[in-house]
Design a protein around this motif. Structure first.
Motif, mmCIF file in Angstrom:
data_model
loop_
_atom_site.group_PDB
_atom_site.id
_atom_site.type_symbol
_atom_site.label_atom_id
_atom_site.label_comp_id
_atom_site.label_asym_id
_atom_site.label_seq_id
_atom_site.Cartn_x
_atom_site.Cartn_y
_atom_site.Cartn_z
ATOM 1 N N ASN A 191 1.226 0.506 -2.526
ATOM 2 C CA ASN A 191 0.827 1.104 -3.383
ATOM 3 C C ASN A 191 -0.452 1.989 -2.807
ATOM 4 O OD1 ASN A 191 -1.859 -0.389 -4.487
ATOM 5 N ND2 ASN A 191 -0.154 -1.685 -4.542
ATOM 6 N N ASN A 206 7.803 -9.020 -7.510
ATOM 7 C CA ASN A 206 8.282 -8.670 -6.017
ATOM 8 C C ASN A 206 6.708 -9.250 -5.387
ATOM 9 O OD1 ASN A 206 9.234 -5.870 -7.920
ATOM 10 N ND2 ASN A 206 10.672 -5.845 -5.968
ATOM 11 N N PRO A 237 2.012 -1.838 -9.563
ATOM 12 C CA PRO A 237 2.597 -2.737 -9.396
ATOM 13 C C PRO A 237 2.000 -3.365 -8.118
ATOM 14 C CG PRO A 237 4.181 -1.352 -9.610
ATOM 15 C CD PRO A 237 3.043 -0.760 -10.137
ATOM 16 N N TRP A 270 4.730 -4.884 -2.460
ATOM 17 C CA TRP A 270 4.868 -3.486 -3.195
ATOM 18 C C TRP A 270 3.552 -2.562 -2.505
ATOM 19 C CZ3 TRP A 270 9.048 -2.417 -5.928
ATOM 20 C CH2 TRP A 270 8.852 -1.526 -5.624
ATOM 21 N N TRP A 294 5.422 3.089 -3.250
ATOM 22 C CA TRP A 294 6.674 3.188 -3.042
ATOM 23 C C TRP A 294 6.590 3.245 -5.020
ATOM 24 C CZ3 TRP A 294 7.656 -2.456 -1.331
ATOM 25 C CH2 TRP A 294 7.621 -2.879 0.213
ATOM 26 N N TYR A 334 4.654 -8.552 -12.412
ATOM 27 C CA TYR A 334 4.713 -7.627 -12.138
ATOM 28 C C TYR A 334 5.649 -9.116 -10.812
ATOM 29 C CZ TYR A 334 3.698 -4.149 -13.125
ATOM 30 O OH TYR A 334 3.124 -3.235 -14.104
ATOM 31 N N ALA A 365 6.656 3.147 -9.224
ATOM 32 C CA ALA A 365 6.784 2.238 -9.559
ATOM 33 C C ALA A 365 6.072 1.694 -10.397
ATOM 34 C CB ALA A 365 8.221 1.462 -9.394
ATOM 35 N N PRO A 404 11.274 3.317 -8.668
ATOM 36 C CA PRO A 404 10.821 3.405 -7.413
ATOM 37 C C PRO A 404 11.319 4.794 -6.723
ATOM 38 C CG PRO A 404 11.734 1.379 -7.711
ATOM 39 C CD PRO A 404 12.063 2.174 -9.200
ATOM 40 N N ARG A 430 12.469 -3.215 -8.747
ATOM 41 C CA ARG A 430 10.812 -3.290 -9.170
ATOM 42 C C ARG A 430 11.158 -4.457 -9.936
ATOM 43 N NH1 ARG A 430 6.840 -1.039 -13.043
ATOM 44 N NH2 ARG A 430 7.823 -2.197 -13.849
ATOM 45 N N SER A 441 9.871 -7.510 -12.794
ATOM 46 C CA SER A 441 8.840 -8.395 -13.617
ATOM 47 C C SER A 441 9.816 -8.670 -14.885
ATOM 48 C CB SER A 441 8.130 -7.124 -13.949
ATOM 49 O OG SER A 441 8.965 -6.110 -15.435
#
Length: 118
Positions: free
Chosen positions: A23, A18, A50, A21, A31, A16, A33, A69, A77, A79
């Motif tokens: 969560n 970003n 993620p 992120w 978010w 991943y 995803a 997302p 997102r 990756s």
């Protein structure tokens, strides 16, 4: 089949990318995803959230999907995925054990890989 002794093993490595992120594991905001995995042997699904820099290594034949997302305001997102073919060094090498005699940090095993029966 994948993981047969003496045959190549096909794996997928996912990172991943970003830098941030959010969560539910760490924030009140989520978010979405997540990557959904379906373990056929146990008929169990797992959602991997993620996280920046989180890496996943899985057999290529593991059923999985990606969700978008939950809000367009979040943005995409990102990756990076590598498809790898690991060739045995010996004709009868057990391709289920990829440690090659090395000691690795403990991994989180899911579903039938963890011995879960459902």
């Amino acid at each position: 089949p994948n993981r047969s002794a003496g045959k190549p093993r096909f794996v997928t490595f996912l990172v991943y990318l970003n830098g941030e992120w959010k969560n539910q594991e760490e924030n009140d905001e989520d978010w979405g995803a997540s990557t959904l995995f379906w373990d056929v042997a146990t008929e169990t699904e797992f959602h991997i959230t993620p996280k920046p820099g989180r890496c996943l290594l899985m057999d290529q034949d593991v059923s999985h999907s990606v969700s978008a997302p939950w809000s367009e305001e979040v943005g995409p997102r990102y990756s990076l995925v590598w498809k790898l073919i690991l060739h045995p060094r010996r004709e009868i090498q057990d391709m289920r054990d990829l440690s090659c005699g090395r000691t690795w940090e403990d991994s989180t095993l899911l579903g039938s890989a963890a011995g879960t029966t459902g």
